[in-house]
Write a protein that holds these residues in place. Structure first.
Motif, PDB file in Angstrom:
ATOM      1  N   ASP A 122      -4.480   5.276   4.513  1.00  0.00           N
ATOM      2  CA  ASP A 122      -3.352   4.414   4.117  1.00  0.00           C
ATOM      3  C   ASP A 122      -3.966   3.018   3.856  1.00  0.00           C
ATOM      4  OD1 ASP A 122      -2.529   3.737   7.764  1.00  0.00           O
ATOM      5  OD2 ASP A 122      -4.165   3.307   6.614  1.00  0.00           O
ATOM      6  N   ILE A 123      -3.167   2.264   3.554  1.00  0.00           N
ATOM      7  CA  ILE A 123      -3.350   0.781   2.777  1.00  0.00           C
ATOM      8  C   ILE A 123      -4.078   0.269   3.959  1.00  0.00           C
ATOM      9  CG2 ILE A 123      -1.167  -0.317   3.197  1.00  0.00           C
ATOM     10  CD1 ILE A 123      -3.085  -0.363   0.265  1.00  0.00           C
ATOM     11  N   GLN A 124      -3.739   0.285   5.195  1.00  0.00           N
ATOM     12  CA  GLN A 124      -4.474  -0.350   6.390  1.00  0.00           C
ATOM     13  C   GLN A 124      -6.024  -0.209   6.302  1.00  0.00           C
ATOM     14  OE1 GLN A 124      -2.995  -2.984   7.881  1.00  0.00           O
ATOM     15  NE2 GLN A 124      -1.192  -2.552   6.829  1.00  0.00           N
TER      16      GLN A 124
ATOM     17  N   GLN B  62       1.721   1.008  -2.080  1.00  0.00           N
ATOM     18  CA  GLN B  62       2.302   1.135  -0.642  1.00  0.00           C
ATOM     19  C   GLN B  62       1.497   2.127   0.433  1.00  0.00           C
ATOM     20  OE1 GLN B  62       4.789  -1.042   0.313  1.00  0.00           O
ATOM     21  NE2 GLN B  62       4.054  -1.776  -1.567  1.00  0.00           N
ATOM     22  N   GLU B  63       1.086   3.333  -0.394  1.00  0.00           N
ATOM     23  CA  GLU B  63       0.504   4.218   0.764  1.00  0.00           C
ATOM     24  C   GLU B  63      -0.287   5.231  -0.018  1.00  0.00           C
ATOM     25  OE1 GLU B  63       2.394   7.565   3.831  1.00  0.00           O
ATOM     26  OE2 GLU B  63       3.768   5.918   3.039  1.00  0.00           O
TER      27      GLU B  63
ATOM     28  N   ARG C  27       7.117  11.031   4.686  1.00  0.00           N
ATOM     29  CA  ARG C  27       7.843  10.248   5.903  1.00  0.00           C
ATOM     30  C   ARG C  27       9.295  10.691   5.607  1.00  0.00           C
ATOM     31  NH1 ARG C  27       3.652   8.417   7.586  1.00  0.00           N
ATOM     32  NH2 ARG C  27       2.106   7.019   6.710  1.00  0.00           N
TER      33      ARG C  27
ATOM     34  N   GLN D 247      -1.927   9.099   0.595  1.00  0.00           N
ATOM     35  CA  GLN D 247      -2.125  10.387   1.133  1.00  0.00           C
ATOM     36  C   GLN D 247      -2.711  11.260   0.486  1.00  0.00           C
ATOM     37  OE1 GLN D 247      -0.899  10.996   4.376  1.00  0.00           O
ATOM     38  NE2 GLN D 247       0.140   8.754   4.425  1.00  0.00           N
TER      39      GLN D 247
ATOM     40  N   HIS E 295      -4.956  13.443  -4.186  1.00  0.00           N
ATOM     41  CA  HIS E 295      -4.172  12.452  -3.434  1.00  0.00           C
ATOM     42  C   HIS E 295      -2.994  12.079  -3.976  1.00  0.00           C
ATOM     43  CE1 HIS E 295      -8.030  12.270  -1.054  1.00  0.00           C
ATOM     44  NE2 HIS E 295      -7.320  11.581  -0.022  1.00  0.00           N
TER      45      HIS E 295
END
Length: 179
Positions: free
Chosen positions: A2-4, A48-49, A75, A51, A100
């Motif tokens: 994820d972005i984090q 934003q994300e 989600r 995956q 991805h």
């Protein structure tokens, strides 16, 4: 992924390099990914994300343009998956086993309508920082459509996408009467 995680990797890289925020003011912060032999970069602001694209997460959608790979459930929300290479009329073979999806979010110009969709990446995207002076105009080897949506190309052939133009372009909207 994820972005984090990407942001944590960026912070770690910055701490090692000794660069300060003021050194990075004029740096393009991009997420780069491959599609076949082609490499694309897009402004981190729009991501934003990220995956992995697991088989059970997505489905092909019949009667859509060739640049729509299918739809994915992230989600509990359904997003279309865009093959940016196909949209830019660049022929590539994609290995879906390691693919991805990048969840893109941005506002159209001038309407300021929120757009959300996914872009397919053949591999795990990487964070890159590019000096604007390293970006050259898109070459004549790209199709007219490619030149419209590519801001420029680096010396190592990273095509930097113009996400504002892409998000705002009516051609990415799939309408029932146009397929």
């Amino acid at each position: 992924v994820d972005i984090q995680k990407i942001l944590a990797d960026r912070a770690r890289d910055l701490a090692r390099s000794g660069e300060t925020e003021s050194d990075l003011k004029d740096v393009l912060r991009l997420l780069s990914f491959s599609m076949g032999e082609e490499r694309f970069g897009l402004d981190l602001h729009y991501i934003q994300e990220i995956q992995p694209l697991k088989r059970e997460m997505w489905s092909p959608v019949p009667c859509t343009p060739g640049f729509i790979v299918g739809a994915v459930n992230l989600r509990g929300r359904i997003y279309s998956i865009m093959d940016i290479a196909a949209y830019l009329e660049i022929s590539v073979e994609v290995n879906m086993e390691k693919a991805h999806v990048l969840l893109i979010r941005g506002e159209t110009v001038p309407e300021r309508t929120l757009m959300e969709f996914c872009i397919l990446a053949e591999d795990r995207p990487k964070l890159e920082q590019i000096q604007p002076a390293m970006v050259q105009p898109a070459s004549g080897t790209l199709s007219a459509k490619g030149q419209e949506f590519v801001r420029g190309v680096t010396s190592d052939m990273l095509m930097i996408l113009d996400m504002e133009k892409l998000i705002s372009h009516p051609g990415i909207i799939v309408k029932e009467d146009t397929v």
